[in-house]
Design an enzyme around this catalytic site. Structure first.
Site, short mmCIF file in Angstrom:
data_model
loop_
_atom_site.label_atom_id
_atom_site.label_comp_id
_atom_site.label_asym_id
_atom_site.label_seq_id
_atom_site.Cartn_x
_atom_site.Cartn_y
_atom_site.Cartn_z
N SER A 1 3.91 -4.80 3.00
CA SER A 1 3.03 -5.01 4.14
C SER A 1 2.86 -6.51 4.33
O SER A 1 3.14 -7.29 3.43
CB SER A 1 1.65 -4.41 3.89
OG SER A 1 1.73 -3.09 3.43
N GLY A 2 2.35 -6.91 5.49
CA GLY A 2 2.05 -8.33 5.69
C GLY A 2 2.56 -8.90 7.00
O GLY A 2 2.62 -10.11 7.17
N GLY A 3 2.90 -8.02 7.96
CA GLY A 3 3.45 -8.46 9.23
C GLY A 3 2.54 -9.37 10.03
O GLY A 3 2.97 -10.04 10.97
N GLU A 4 1.25 -9.42 9.66
CA GLU A 4 0.30 -10.29 10.37
C GLU A 4 0.11 -11.61 9.62
O GLU A 4 -0.78 -12.39 9.97
CB GLU A 4 -1.05 -9.58 10.50
CG GLU A 4 -1.12 -8.63 11.68
CD GLU A 4 -0.16 -7.48 11.58
OE1 GLU A 4 -0.09 -6.83 10.52
OE2 GLU A 4 0.57 -7.23 12.56
N ASP B 1 2.66 -5.56 18.48
CA ASP B 1 2.42 -4.94 17.18
C ASP B 1 2.84 -3.47 17.16
O ASP B 1 2.24 -2.66 16.46
CB ASP B 1 0.93 -5.08 16.77
CG ASP B 1 0.69 -4.76 15.30
OD1 ASP B 1 1.66 -4.82 14.51
OD2 ASP B 1 -0.44 -4.44 14.94
N ASN C 1 6.24 -4.79 13.13
CA ASN C 1 6.17 -5.78 14.21
C ASN C 1 6.82 -7.12 13.86
O ASN C 1 6.93 -7.48 12.69
CB ASN C 1 4.71 -6.03 14.57
CG ASN C 1 3.92 -6.65 13.43
OD1 ASN C 1 3.56 -5.97 12.48
ND2 ASN C 1 3.66 -7.94 13.50
N THR D 1 0.84 -1.20 0.00
CA THR D 1 0.00 0.00 0.00
C THR D 1 0.88 1.26 0.00
O THR D 1 0.38 2.37 -0.10
CB THR D 1 -0.88 0.05 1.27
OG1 THR D 1 -0.02 -0.03 2.41
CG2 THR D 1 -1.87 -1.11 1.31
#
Lengths: 106, 555
Positions: free
Chosen positions: B187-190, B298, B256, B172
């Site tokens: 992105s995608g730390g979760e 986080d 995170n 993003t």
């Protein structure tokens, strides 16, 4: 078929309609597994414990009784802005999600 | 799949042909007032404009000039770029060029991506805008592609997959052009990713370097991860960095650790929750500073690294400022990453008992130790959305204050068992928000960087997450979740002006001079992270619908 609504199922098989007041019942283990899957995979769009924050999507607490096929289909293949999950969840797992969504309604 | 929707007739009317947009211009971006050339209004990300036509005296005459529909119901976080009379703005599914004088669309190019990608967007389906360079626009996409368009026509010039989204990656971020290199992060730390920052050739899109943000076992720092946990260790790099051309360094924050349950990855976990100083041409890591070692909450370190010079103990220091998710405001020496100061900027912070005054290493509180040892539900402040989320702050060199959309929420946090599966959310923790009793989950603050103390505060109710603009006209602009777009007196926080946009605001405002008239623009469009997770009563009342509105003083 892990649905425990045996009586209702028998009625359906016998060609009788599901009585309007018959509630599907679910195995607590299925509900518990569905709850866990929901928290991991669905919660970020449908809200913690299905409490939709307003900006989110379909309010799952209002998903109608007796439409298991629709549920299975929408979650597997997606619907409008609801993304498909058939590639990451098995049909059994989606069944457990159905158990959680329907079986933990107030 | 990617189709350009071009309107030949409009193009013929478009008053501006393809223009070069040079590296020399970008270097002057923060001093340039007749354009908005970069994310952050300049490489220093100060979001400060020297313009004064709109000021504390004239602002009451500010009126809308035009507005434009983004034709999209997702959360809108795009910062407009303005160059030679054309505004460029994005949604997750389109890139648009608008005539700034009329608000009419010059071109719109759609971007299609597989629907299943939306389930990988932990915090909303969104995009943060384009970078412009040498007549081209560059953007990232939710399915982790990087795309270049001809700025004059919207024609796609190249489209490169950065990495398969199936592994949990999305993008993003607004790209950064530094020293001729296109830089972006994932992105995608979760979702069990291994984060990275990447440099690409703007001409061709080809990757020049990739810097993974978790240290593999055989790399320096690899011993800060048990086993092969770095492989899915997170450290996404989802917000745009800053650039100091004199030092030749790009500053880029990392997010995170993954999964959230930090007990599964005992160790500092380099380089999660850190600031990295990189050489733009090679991606070489020159220094790093880790804000939150072994982060369980986080507390991304991705927030905007703002560059300025501060007098510290009588000496001018080249510093980097960051209002971190973890509730501390950091001042680092950006020449070498040395910790200068870190101070609490939120009212309530319970995860730590403070920072070591010399090194800045956080001293974990008994509550944090308890939750990690027992896994039991524990109330922790700030929440996983932090003391400040992505909303970029503004720093005014005139007042010496940082203007911040700060958050005032806690969470009930516990460890929860989960199984990793490819490309699916993977936290191994659970959380529920705790809202403050007075309902003020959002507080606009004017923060002194060296003390963390607020010179003034404006409680705003719902948790704002759009970003701030400061001007030499002594104004601070910010948008609210309610859709109100407001201007405050930079010296005391008095609200001087306000306008109700069509939806909630999640995007940073910009300003520039258009032929002698100062313009202000903001994108509106409710959605994204706050709408998805936060049970604040106001959020349930906000309508969706993306738009851009441009303002100027009435004649």
């Amino acid at each position: 078929m892990r649905l425990l609504a045996v009586a209702a199922l028998a009625l359906t098989l016998a060609g009788a309609a599901l009585p309007a007041n018959a509630k599907e019942t679910f195995d607590p283990a299925q509900i518990a597994h569905g709850k866990k899957l929901f928290a991991e995979i669905c919660r970020h769009c449908h809200g913690a414990n299905m409490v939709n924050m307003g900006g989110g999507s379909f309010d799952l607490r209002t998903f109608p009784e007796g439409q298991r096929d629709r549920f299975m289909n929408s979650v597997t293949k997606g619907k409008n802005n609801m993304p498909p999950h058939g590639d990451v969840l098995s049909q059994d797992e989606i069944g457990d999600l159905y158990a959680y969504v329907m079986g933990s309604k107030p | 799949m990617k189709r350009a929707i071009l309107c030949a007739a409009l193009l013929a009317l478009a008053p501006f042909a393809a223009q070069a947009q040079s590296a020399a211009e970008l270097l002057k971006a923060s001093k340039t007032t007749d354009a908005v050339l970069t994310y952050g209004l300049g490489y220093d990300l100060n979001r400060f404009s020297p313009l004064t036509q709109i000021n504390t005296k004239t602002v009451k005459k500010l009126v809308p000039k035009w507005s434009y529909s983004l034709a999209d119901d997702q959360g809108q976080e795009s910062q407009p770029i303005v160059y030679k009379g054309v505004m460029y703005v994005t949604t997750h599914k389109a890139t648009m060029a608008l005539d700034v004088n009329t608000g009419r669309q010059l071109w719109k190019t759609a971007y299609d991506y597989p629907q299943e990608v939306q389930r990988i967007a932990c915090c909303g389906v969104t995009n943060r805008g384009v970078a412009i360079y040498e007549g081209k626009l560059f953007r990232t996409t939710l399915d982790a592609h990087v795309v270049a368009y001809d700025a004059a026509t919207g024609k796609e010039l190249w489209n490169e997959e950065a990495i398969p989204y199936h592994d949990g990656y999305t993008m993003t971020v607004t790209p950064l052009i530094a020293d001729g290199v296109l830089i972006l992060g994932v992105s995608g730390g979760e979702y069990g990713i291994r984060g990275f920052i990447e440099g690409r050739d703007p001409a061709t899109g080809k990757s020049l370097w990739r810097r993974y943000t978790t240290a593999a076992p055989d790399e320096k720092g690899g011993d800060t991860w048990p086993g092969d946990t770095a492989k899915r260790g997170g450290a996404p790099a989802w917000l745009t960095g800053s650039y100091d051309p004199e030092l030749g360094l790009v500053y880029w924050g990392t997010g995170n650790g993954g999964p959230w349950n930090a007990a599964l990855r005992k160790g500092a976990n380099l380089y999660i929750c850190s600031m990295l100083a990189l050489k733009p041409k090679t991606g070489e890591l020159v220094w790093h500073y880790q804000f939150t070692p072994n982060d369980p909450f986080d507390y991304d370190g991705v927030n905007d690294p703002v560059l300025t010079t501060l007098k510290v103990d009588g000496k001018d220091r080249k510093v980097l400022l960051q209002a971190n998710r973890n509730g501390y405001f950091y001042v680092l020496d950006r020449t070498n990453g040395e910790f200068i100061k870190g101070s609490q900027f939120v009212d309530k912070l319970t995860w730590a008992d403070g920072l070591d005054p010399k090194t800045g290493v956080p001293i974990r509180s008994a509550l944090t130790n308890k939750v990690l040892e027992t896994g039991e539900e524990t109330e922790i402040w700030p929440s996983m959305l932090g003391g400040k989320n992505w909303a970029p702050m503004a720093y005014s060199p005139k007042t010496g204050l940082a203007y911040v959309n700060s958050l005032n929420m806690g969470m009930k946090y516990k460890i929860a068992e989960a199984d990793w599966r490819r490309g699916v959310m993977w936290l191994e923790a659970d959380f529920a928000f705790v809202l403050p009793e007075d309902g003020n989950a959002g507080i606009l603050r004017a923060i002194d960087p060296l003390t963390g103390k607020s010179k003034w505060t404006v409680p705003v109710g719902a948790p704002d997450n759009g970003g701030v603009l400061a001007t030499a006209g002594d104004l601070v602009f910010t948008g609210h979740q309610t859709g109100e777009f407001s201007a405050y007196d930079a010296s005391n926080g008095e609200k001087l002006w306000s306008y109700q946009t069509a939806s909630g605001i999640e995007a940073p405002p910009v300003t520039w001079n258009q032929g002698g008239k100062q313009m202000v623009a903001v994108v509106s469009g409710f959605g994204a992270v706050m709408s998805m997770y936060v049970p604040h009563p106001v959020l349930g009342t906000v309508p969706k619908g993306g738009s851009v509105t441009v303002f100027q003083l009435a004649d």
